[in-house]
Write an enzyme that holds these catalytic residues in place. Structure first.
Site, PDB file in Angstrom:
ATOM      1  N   GLN A   1      22.340  11.785  18.220  1.00 49.47           N
ATOM      2  CA  GLN A   1      21.522  12.592  19.175  1.00 49.47           C
ATOM      3  C   GLN A   1      20.575  11.783  20.085  1.00 49.47           C
ATOM      4  O   GLN A   1      19.967  10.986  19.906  1.00 49.47           O
ATOM      5  CB  GLN A   1      20.724  13.626  18.379  1.00 49.47           C
ATOM      6  CG  GLN A   1      20.061  14.596  19.597  1.00 49.47           C
ATOM      7  CD  GLN A   1      21.117  15.412  20.173  1.00 49.47           C
ATOM      8  OE1 GLN A   1      22.018  16.198  19.650  1.00 49.47           O
ATOM      9  NE2 GLN A   1      20.785  15.652  21.725  1.00 49.47           N
TER      10      GLN A   1
ATOM     11  N   LYS B   1      23.355  22.539  17.342  1.00 48.32           N
ATOM     12  CA  LYS B   1      24.424  22.088  16.985  1.00 48.32           C
ATOM     13  C   LYS B   1      24.701  22.664  15.419  1.00 48.32           C
ATOM     14  O   LYS B   1      25.935  22.941  15.046  1.00 48.32           O
ATOM     15  CB  LYS B   1      24.582  20.606  16.884  1.00 48.32           C
ATOM     16  CG  LYS B   1      24.746  20.405  18.417  1.00 48.32           C
ATOM     17  CD  LYS B   1      24.574  18.849  18.950  1.00 48.32           C
ATOM     18  CE  LYS B   1      24.505  18.690  20.199  1.00 48.32           C
ATOM     19  NZ  LYS B   1      24.334  17.330  20.752  1.00 48.32           N
TER      20      LYS B   1
ATOM     21  N   ASP C   1      31.231  12.291  20.287  1.00 43.72           N
ATOM     22  CA  ASP C   1      30.807  12.436  21.601  1.00 43.72           C
ATOM     23  C   ASP C   1      31.665  11.669  22.539  1.00 43.72           C
ATOM     24  O   ASP C   1      31.275  11.763  23.934  1.00 43.72           O
ATOM     25  CB  ASP C   1      29.451  11.670  21.629  1.00 43.72           C
ATOM     26  CG  ASP C   1      28.230  12.715  21.954  1.00 43.72           C
ATOM     27  OD1 ASP C   1      28.688  13.781  22.534  1.00 43.72           O
ATOM     28  OD2 ASP C   1      27.027  12.334  21.917  1.00 43.72           O
TER      29      ASP C   1
END
Ligand code: NAD
Length: 298
Positions: free
Chosen positions: A97, A53, A120
């Site tokens: 994460q 990322k 997200d």
């Protein structure tokens, strides 16, 4: 011959657009978009995902802020960090994460993220908006899959779509997005009876069960589209080597289908790309920039 839905290629094409969008708008915003990524503990796979990322951000001009926290921190400290990032004017997106060590309450942490920075798309505000089919941050893997289908003009409206898996990360939001796009969606899971018969009806079959090679050609209708979300690292006969596979036994399924996603190089790259898209759209909203990227959000 079956059509490969090449996520790697599409993600590079979208990245090019994103890069241009940032360089065009940077002067007006007076700063580049910013993404904060929080990783807790030492899970090696998470380490690789965070690095990917970070690299993707730097390729297109997003400034990334990586927080590698030791698992000795407690829930409160992580919440405080999230609160600080919520207020930080240089940060447009915050990503936790997953998975994180069991002692943390992941959903509570995600709920703490300001919905406009929840890149997200996993907090209840954004999921609620998805249920109501209203504009909001959409979760990355499902949104990436929809872009992959659209890139090859694969119709969703009116199609029978079977989703295997009902997780909050993939199966549920994906089913809702497809429903909002007028697909006729059946969501299945580990307690579903006669999975094979249900799958055989699907025009589009999406496997997100997290079980290597669960789906073979007997689950698949002739001419269907198959999307493989699963990603597994398996040992090979050569002890030192591993190989990646998905939930679908691809070599068995490919001859029967109209289109398929490879593993690797299918859904995975699109997930990262949608994280970039969401971060830039949050930046765009903050500075009132042009909405030319909005078509990428289902
Ligand atoms: P999860 O474990 O949270 O959920 C799995 C779901 O599959 C559950 O709802 C379960 O009921 C269902 N399931 C399990 N076994 C089944 C079976 N035999 N038959 C029918 N349903 C079954 O997993 P997840 O987070 O949704 O991820 C699923 C897979 O997708 C994993 O392999 C994960 O690594 C992968 N993944 C890939 C990406 C990507 O970017 N490529 C992103 C997220 C997840």
């Amino acid at each position: 011959m079956s059509l490969k839905l090449d996520g790697k290629k599409l993600s590079l094409e979208i990245e090019e657009k994103l890069k241009n969008y940032i360089s065009f708008n940077e002067r007006m915003a007076k700063r580049r978009p910013g993404l904060a990524v929080i990783r807790i503990g030492e899970d090696p796979a998470s380490g690789v995902y965070v690095k990917n990322k970070e690299k993707a951000c730097s390729r297109i001009g997003i400034k990334s802020y990586i927080y590698n926290l030791k698992d000795t921190v407690d829930q409160k400290e992580v919440e405080q960090l999230i609160n600080k990032l919520n207020l930080d004017k240089n940060i447009d997106g915050i990503l936790l994460q997953l998975p994180i060590p069991n002692k943390f309450h992941d959903q509570r942490l995600i709920s703490n993220i300001n919905p406009s920075k929840d890149v997200d798309g996993l907090n209840e505000h954004n999921i609620g908006k998805l249920v109501k089919n209203e504009d909001a941050m959409r979760s990355c893997t499902p949104a990436g899959i929809i872009n992959l289908l659209r890139s090859q003009n694969i119709r969703i409206e009116g199609k029978k779509i079977v989703v295997i898996g009902r997780s909050l990360l993939v199966g549920k939001p994906l089913s809702l997005m497809l429903l909002n796009l007028n697909g006729t969606v059946t969501m299945t899971h580990s307690k579903t009876k006669n999975l094979i018969d249900i799958c055989k009806e699907a025009d589009i079959l999406i496997a997100a069960a997290g079980k290597p090679n669960l789906i073979n050609s007997s689950f698949v209708k002739e001419g269907a589209v198959i999307i493989d979300v699963g990603i597994h690292r398996l040992k090979t006969d050569d002890e030192n080597k591993t190989r990646l596979c998905g939930d679908v036994l691809l070599e068995d399924v490919i001859p029967k289908v109209f289109a398929y996603t490879p593993v690797p190089g299918g859904v995975g790259p699109m997930t990262v790309t949608m994280l970039l898209v969401n971060t830039i759209i949050s930046w765009q909203k903050q500075f009132g920039l042009s909405s030319t990227l909005n078509d990428l959000v289902p």
